[in-house]
Write a protein that holds these residues in place. Structure first.
Motif, PDB file in Angstrom:
ATOM      1  N   ILE A  96      33.872  46.474  36.996  1.00 48.84           N
ATOM      2  CA  ILE A  96      34.087  47.101  38.298  1.00 48.84           C
ATOM      3  C   ILE A  96      35.525  46.858  38.726  1.00 48.84           C
ATOM      4  O   ILE A  96      35.996  45.718  38.706  1.00 48.84           O
ATOM      5  N   ALA A  97      36.214  47.919  39.092  1.00 47.42           N
ATOM      6  CA  ALA A  97      37.610  47.822  39.525  1.00 47.42           C
ATOM      7  C   ALA A  97      37.686  48.046  41.024  1.00 47.42           C
ATOM      8  O   ALA A  97      37.307  49.106  41.527  1.00 47.42           O
TER       9      ALA A  97
ATOM     10  N   GLU B  70      25.198  46.050  42.212  1.00 49.29           N
ATOM     11  CA  GLU B  70      24.090  45.115  42.383  1.00 49.29           C
ATOM     12  C   GLU B  70      23.957  44.154  41.205  1.00 49.29           C
ATOM     13  O   GLU B  70      23.146  43.228  41.253  1.00 49.29           O
ATOM     14  N   LEU B  71      24.726  44.356  40.144  1.00 46.08           N
ATOM     15  CA  LEU B  71      24.677  43.450  39.007  1.00 46.08           C
ATOM     16  C   LEU B  71      25.309  42.110  39.374  1.00 46.08           C
ATOM     17  O   LEU B  71      26.174  42.046  40.248  1.00 46.08           O
ATOM     18  N   PRO B  72      24.905  41.013  38.720  1.00 47.69           N
ATOM     19  CA  PRO B  72      25.590  39.736  38.945  1.00 47.69           C
ATOM     20  C   PRO B  72      27.019  39.827  38.441  1.00 47.69           C
ATOM     21  O   PRO B  72      27.259  40.120  37.268  1.00 47.69           O
ATOM     22  N   GLN B  73      27.970  39.611  39.337  1.00 50.79           N
ATOM     23  CA  GLN B  73      29.374  39.845  39.005  1.00 50.79           C
ATOM     24  C   GLN B  73      30.173  38.546  38.949  1.00 50.79           C
ATOM     25  O   GLN B  73      29.942  37.629  39.736  1.00 50.79           O
ATOM     26  N   LEU B  74      31.125  38.516  38.026  1.00 52.86           N
ATOM     27  CA  LEU B  74      32.119  37.456  37.974  1.00 52.86           C
ATOM     28  C   LEU B  74      33.483  38.094  38.174  1.00 52.86           C
ATOM     29  O   LEU B  74      33.848  39.027  37.450  1.00 52.86           O
ATOM     30  N   ALA B  75      34.221  37.626  39.164  1.00 46.84           N
ATOM     31  CA  ALA B  75      35.587  38.107  39.373  1.00 46.84           C
ATOM     32  C   ALA B  75      36.518  37.385  38.405  1.00 46.84           C
ATOM     33  O   ALA B  75      36.401  36.179  38.200  1.00 46.84           O
ATOM     34  N   MET B  76      37.424  38.129  37.811  1.00 48.18           N
ATOM     35  CA  MET B  76      38.402  37.547  36.893  1.00 48.18           C
ATOM     36  C   MET B  76      39.777  38.055  37.288  1.00 48.18           C
ATOM     37  O   MET B  76      40.030  39.271  37.291  1.00 48.18           O
ATOM     38  N   VAL B  77      40.673  37.144  37.654  1.00 44.59           N
ATOM     39  CA  VAL B  77      41.992  37.526  38.149  1.00 44.59           C
ATOM     40  C   VAL B  77      43.053  36.623  37.537  1.00 44.59           C
ATOM     41  O   VAL B  77      42.754  35.575  36.970  1.00 44.59           O
TER      42      VAL B  77
ATOM     43  N   ILE C  42      31.999  42.355  35.066  1.00 48.07           N
ATOM     44  CA  ILE C  42      33.304  41.734  35.283  1.00 48.07           C
ATOM     45  C   ILE C  42      34.040  42.546  36.340  1.00 48.07           C
ATOM     46  O   ILE C  42      34.259  43.749  36.180  1.00 48.07           O
ATOM     47  N   THR C  43      34.426  41.879  37.424  1.00 47.74           N
ATOM     48  CA  THR C  43      35.064  42.542  38.554  1.00 47.74           C
ATOM     49  C   THR C  43      36.509  42.087  38.658  1.00 47.74           C
ATOM     50  O   THR C  43      36.794  40.895  38.628  1.00 47.74           O
ATOM     51  N   SER C  44      37.424  43.049  38.757  1.00 53.80           N
ATOM     52  CA  SER C  44      38.834  42.712  38.888  1.00 53.80           C
ATOM     53  C   SER C  44      39.544  43.826  39.649  1.00 53.80           C
ATOM     54  O   SER C  44      38.895  44.713  40.203  1.00 53.80           O
ATOM     55  N   GLY C  45      40.882  43.764  39.664  1.00 59.41           N
ATOM     56  CA  GLY C  45      41.628  44.622  40.559  1.00 59.41           C
ATOM     57  C   GLY C  45      42.404  45.764  39.935  1.00 59.41           C
ATOM     58  O   GLY C  45      43.239  46.370  40.612  1.00 59.41           O
ATOM     59  N   LEU C  46      42.178  46.058  38.639  1.00 59.57           N
ATOM     60  CA  LEU C  46      42.811  47.184  37.947  1.00 59.57           C
ATOM     61  C   LEU C  46      44.330  47.047  37.867  1.00 59.57           C
ATOM     62  O   LEU C  46      45.038  48.011  37.622  1.00 59.57           O
ATOM     63  N   ALA C  47      44.861  45.855  38.099  1.00 60.45           N
ATOM     64  CA  ALA C  47      46.305  45.643  37.999  1.00 60.45           C
ATOM     65  C   ALA C  47      46.691  45.451  36.535  1.00 60.45           C
ATOM     66  O   ALA C  47      45.842  45.325  35.643  1.00 60.45           O
TER      67      ALA C  47
END
Length: 364
Positions: A174-175, A116-123, A150-155
């Motif tokens: 968040i992954a 629920e936090l304001p998220q920014l995706a970083m890829v 910070i949301t990303s894909g754990l790659a």
């Protein structure tokens, strides 16, 4: 049938998919209501083959899908540290629910409230330059310290650097995974996954336990990364890159897209430059992102501004610019000998201001 059972059942129907499940959810008001609808009612939203499958599930308690759902629920009972959110739950992330294809279920390990936090995706690239690595780390660090998750894909590469930067900034990350919640891919990021959980973050996936890594999973993962986030930032990406898929989803989701420019000689900058040409916002600092996402985090603007990294003033850095440069080129530009420059280059490298790649140096 309760909401969770309904979501798990619909997710198991071959050929149904997230788009059609969202269509049913909107048409009938809830997922359990789908299993109370008549074949004629279902036929207004679905083709006959899928209507027949749902109709059969309503009547046949021994259907194989019911057994699979029972196993899913037993797995959850045996693993109470994993929480599952289903479309229609109050705790299901609203930004994701608003997208055209929200997953019917989300498996969450760790702090589900972080969603629920304001998220920014970083890829970005899995094999970034030293500069790209540092950019991802520093932006994530400053923005996480300022209140963004910070949301990303754990790659490997940019994803991992973004997660680490957020952790280093004392924030939450968040992954979103392309595997079942019981697996970490790549395996070398298991330690990073543990750190994410220890610092109040979460691991998230739509894939059932036991699902292994597969190329087809990652575009689906990317739409979740975008769907959870107010905007997506691309650090380095080639023209044909999974990061551009995430950016495409962000545009479809009517979210902001940010791109970091780079050298015209760097093939990993071309994807970002293409995004900028197509309307993505060029970013040079964390403030560029905050100014676009004020609605999500206006109250944190002052904090992020005060944490902007200062650019180094060293004369050699100014001389180098941002393209890879050899010692011979630096000798020509500075009028100094290689022996005179070597010690200065070493000092700057130890300070983390430049990186050496082969016979070339790059400013970070």
């Amino acid at each position: 049938m309760d909401n969770l059972t309904s979501a798990l059942t619909l997710a198991r129907i071959d050929g149904l998919g997230a788009v059609k499940i969202k269509r049913l959810y909107l048409a009938f008001g809830s997922l359990p209501a789908v299993f109370k609808a008549s074949a004629d009612q279902l036929g207004t939203s679905l083709e006959a083959r899928l209507v027949n499958q749902i109709d059969t599930l309503q009547d046949d308690e021994r259907h194989p899908i019911h057994r699979l759902v029972a196993l899913d629920k037993q797995w959850l009972a045996d693993n109470p540290e994993v929480r599952i959110l289903s479309l229609g739950d109050a705790a299901y992330p609203q930004l994701l629910a608003d997208t055209p294809a929200p997953p019917p279920v989300l498996y969450v390990r760790g702090n589900a409230d972080a969603l629920e936090l304001p998220q920014l995706a970083m890829v970005g690239s899995r094999s970034p330059t030293a500069g790209g690595d540092k950019t991802a780390f520093e932006f994530a660090r400053y923005l996480a310290a300022g209140g963004f998750a910070i949301t990303s894909g754990l790659a490997l590469g940019v994803d991992a650097s973004a997660h680490r930067g957020a952790l280093h900034g004392g924030g939450v990350t968040i992954a979103v995974m392309g595997t079942g919640i019981d697996r970490v891919y790549p395996a070398r990021n298991r330690g990073l996954a543990d750190q994410i959980l220890a610092q109040g973050g979460a691991l998230v996936t739509e894939f059932a336990p036991g699902i292994a890594s597969d190329a087809a999973n990652f575009p689906r993962r990317n739409r979740v990364i975008s769907g959870l986030s107010l905007g997506t930032m691309v650090v380095e990406a080639a023209i044909k890159s999974g990061s551009l898929i995430t950016a495409k989803y962000a545009l479809e989701h009517q979210r902001e897209v940010f791109a970091v420019p780079g050298s015209i000689h760097n093939p990993l900058s071309r994807g970002c430059h293409q995004l900028i040409k197509n309307g993505a916002k060029l970013v040079e600092s964390a403030e560029d992102i905050v100014s676009e996402l004020e609605g999500g985090l206006a109250f944190k603007r002052g904090q992020v501004q005060s944490q902007q990294p200062r650019q180094p003033e060293h004369w050699l850095l100014t001389l180098m610019g941002y393209d890879p440069v050899s010692v011979d080129q630096l000798c020509d530009l500075s009028g100094k000998s290689a022996s005179e420059l070597t010690a200065t280059l070493l000092d700057l490298e130890l300070e983390g201001k430049i990186a050496q790649r082969g016979s070339y140096y790059t400013r970070l």
